[in-house]
Design an enzyme around this catalytic site. Structure first.
Site, PDB file in Angstrom:
ATOM      1  N   ARG A 197      51.189  40.969  33.148  1.00 46.38           N
ATOM      2  CA  ARG A 197      50.510  39.872  33.845  1.00 46.38           C
ATOM      3  C   ARG A 197      51.234  39.531  35.157  1.00 46.38           C
ATOM      4  O   ARG A 197      50.604  39.334  36.194  1.00 46.38           O
ATOM      5  CB  ARG A 197      50.448  38.645  32.927  1.00 46.38           C
ATOM      6  CG  ARG A 197      49.940  37.363  33.573  1.00 46.38           C
ATOM      7  CD  ARG A 197      48.482  37.428  33.956  1.00 46.38           C
ATOM      8  NE  ARG A 197      47.961  36.120  34.359  1.00 46.38           N
ATOM      9  CZ  ARG A 197      46.821  35.930  34.982  1.00 46.38           C
ATOM     10  NH1 ARG A 197      46.040  36.963  35.270  1.00 46.38           N
ATOM     11  NH2 ARG A 197      46.410  34.726  35.303  1.00 46.38           N
ATOM     12  N   SER A 235      36.827  33.939  40.172  1.00 49.13           N
ATOM     13  CA  SER A 235      37.982  34.667  39.643  1.00 49.13           C
ATOM     14  C   SER A 235      38.306  35.920  40.434  1.00 49.13           C
ATOM     15  O   SER A 235      37.440  36.529  41.071  1.00 49.13           O
ATOM     16  CB  SER A 235      37.678  35.049  38.191  1.00 49.13           C
ATOM     17  OG  SER A 235      38.603  35.981  37.696  1.00 49.13           O
ATOM     18  N   ASN A 236      39.573  36.318  40.307  1.00 42.48           N
ATOM     19  CA  ASN A 236      40.030  37.604  40.829  1.00 42.48           C
ATOM     20  C   ASN A 236      39.345  38.777  40.131  1.00 42.48           C
ATOM     21  O   ASN A 236      39.315  39.890  40.681  1.00 42.48           O
ATOM     22  CB  ASN A 236      41.537  37.757  40.573  1.00 42.48           C
ATOM     23  CG  ASN A 236      42.396  37.071  41.626  1.00 42.48           C
ATOM     24  OD1 ASN A 236      41.910  36.693  42.688  1.00 42.48           O
ATOM     25  ND2 ASN A 236      43.666  36.922  41.324  1.00 42.48           N
ATOM     26  N   ASP A 294      38.761  29.018  37.091  1.00 43.53           N
ATOM     27  CA  ASP A 294      39.503  30.264  37.047  1.00 43.53           C
ATOM     28  C   ASP A 294      39.202  30.905  35.688  1.00 43.53           C
ATOM     29  O   ASP A 294      38.888  30.202  34.718  1.00 43.53           O
ATOM     30  CB  ASP A 294      40.997  29.938  37.176  1.00 43.53           C
ATOM     31  CG  ASP A 294      41.866  31.127  36.869  1.00 43.53           C
ATOM     32  OD1 ASP A 294      41.720  32.152  37.537  1.00 43.53           O
ATOM     33  OD2 ASP A 294      42.685  31.032  35.940  1.00 43.53           O
ATOM     34  N   TYR A 319      41.130  33.988  34.028  1.00 42.79           N
ATOM     35  CA  TYR A 319      42.216  34.513  33.202  1.00 42.79           C
ATOM     36  C   TYR A 319      43.332  33.483  33.054  1.00 42.79           C
ATOM     37  O   TYR A 319      43.899  33.036  34.037  1.00 42.79           O
ATOM     38  CB  TYR A 319      42.738  35.826  33.786  1.00 42.79           C
ATOM     39  CG  TYR A 319      41.627  36.844  33.883  1.00 42.79           C
ATOM     40  CD1 TYR A 319      41.056  37.361  32.723  1.00 42.79           C
ATOM     41  CD2 TYR A 319      41.120  37.248  35.102  1.00 42.79           C
ATOM     42  CE1 TYR A 319      40.019  38.281  32.788  1.00 42.79           C
ATOM     43  CE2 TYR A 319      40.085  38.173  35.180  1.00 42.79           C
ATOM     44  CZ  TYR A 319      39.540  38.681  34.027  1.00 42.79           C
ATOM     45  OH  TYR A 319      38.513  39.579  34.087  1.00 42.79           O
TER      46      TYR A 319
HETATM   47  C1  LAC Z   1      41.751  34.721  37.986  1.00 38.30           C
HETATM   48  C2  LAC Z   1      43.230  34.909  37.797  1.00 38.30           C
HETATM   49  C3  LAC Z   1      44.013  34.272  38.869  1.00 38.30           C
HETATM   50  O1  LAC Z   1      40.982  34.660  37.011  1.00 38.30           O
HETATM   51  O2  LAC Z   1      43.670  34.368  36.620  1.00 38.30           O
HETATM   52  O3  LAC Z   1      41.326  34.660  39.135  1.00 38.30           O
END
Ligand code: LAC
Length: 220
Positions: free
Chosen positions: A39, A114-115, A9, A11
């Site tokens: 957040r 990641s998102n 991940d 973030y």
């Molecule tokens: C990401 C977020 C969930 O990086 O932190 O996907």
């Protein structure tokens, strides 16, 4: 734990989202409150948009979350101030142990999943000079929905060419760890804050304090 590859991940796990606190100082006397609410709303909007089938990329979701957080806190930043706060997302700092830990883990194929939108992820990876440590940078944008949708997690095994059960999925976000475990990864929770376990009926395979702890647990 034995794995043949790792997915990270971004973030909160590799990059400290609360490094935006400094940029937030220009618009509020309480940048911590802004950062925390921002957040929280950012994540809520990803879940809500996924459920509604109304995807917008993470940059757009993050802008909307900032607008809401400012409104709730009674802040009225100018367009230029808002842009500067948003741009802080492109230059978030990696947590201090990240580079050395990725170096110790270099024999394992390692990717970000990641998102974040591709542009956001590439910017923050380059800002922290981590590109050479990563096999790939995978964004949910390829499937136009957000974590914890299984279609997102499926991007990892497809790109790494590895079975999901042999991949360690590493996240500091408890809900993301649960999503990864539900998908069939070996789930690693980087519990930086000593947070309680989410009550989702899914337990991580490994809990560590930071990425140095992960490297040690994997014998690197
Ligand atoms: C990401 C977020 C969930 O990086 O932190 O996907």
């Amino acid at each position: 734990m034995q794995v043949t590859g790792l997915l990270f991940d971004a973030y909160g796990t590799l990059f400290d989202v609360h490094s935006v606190v400094e940029a937030g100082r220009a618009v509020t006397a309480d940048p911590q409150a802004l950062s925390a609410l921002w957040r929280q709303k950012q994540l809520e909007y990803t879940w809500l948009r996924s459920l509604m089938g109304r995807y917008e990329d993470f940059w757009s979701v993050t802008e909307s979350a900032l607008a809401f957080a400012c409104r709730q806190l009674g802040l009225q930043p100018s367009d230029a101030e808002r842009r500067r706060v948003m741009d802080a997302y492109l230059t978030l700092r990696a947590f201090p142990e990240v580079r050395a830990a990725l170096t110790r883990l270099h024999d394992l194929p390692s990717a970000i999943l990641s998102n974040g939108s591709p542009r956001m992820l590439e910017a923050v990876v380059d800002h922290n000079d981590l590109r050479s440590h990563l096999t790939a940078i995978l964004s949910v944008d390829a499937v136009r929905t957000f974590k914890p949708h299984p279609a997102v997690y499926a991007l990892g095994p497809a790109r790494l060419g590895l079975a999901r059960a042999s991949i360690g999925f590493v996240s500091s976000n408890g809900w993301d760890v649960a999503g990864a475990k539900a998908f069939g990864f070996q789930a690693v929770w980087v519990n930086r804050q000593g947070a309680p376990l989410e009550e989702l009926g899914l337990t991580p395979d490994l809990e560590v304090r930071d990425l140095a702890g992960l490297a040690a647990a994997l014998g690197r």
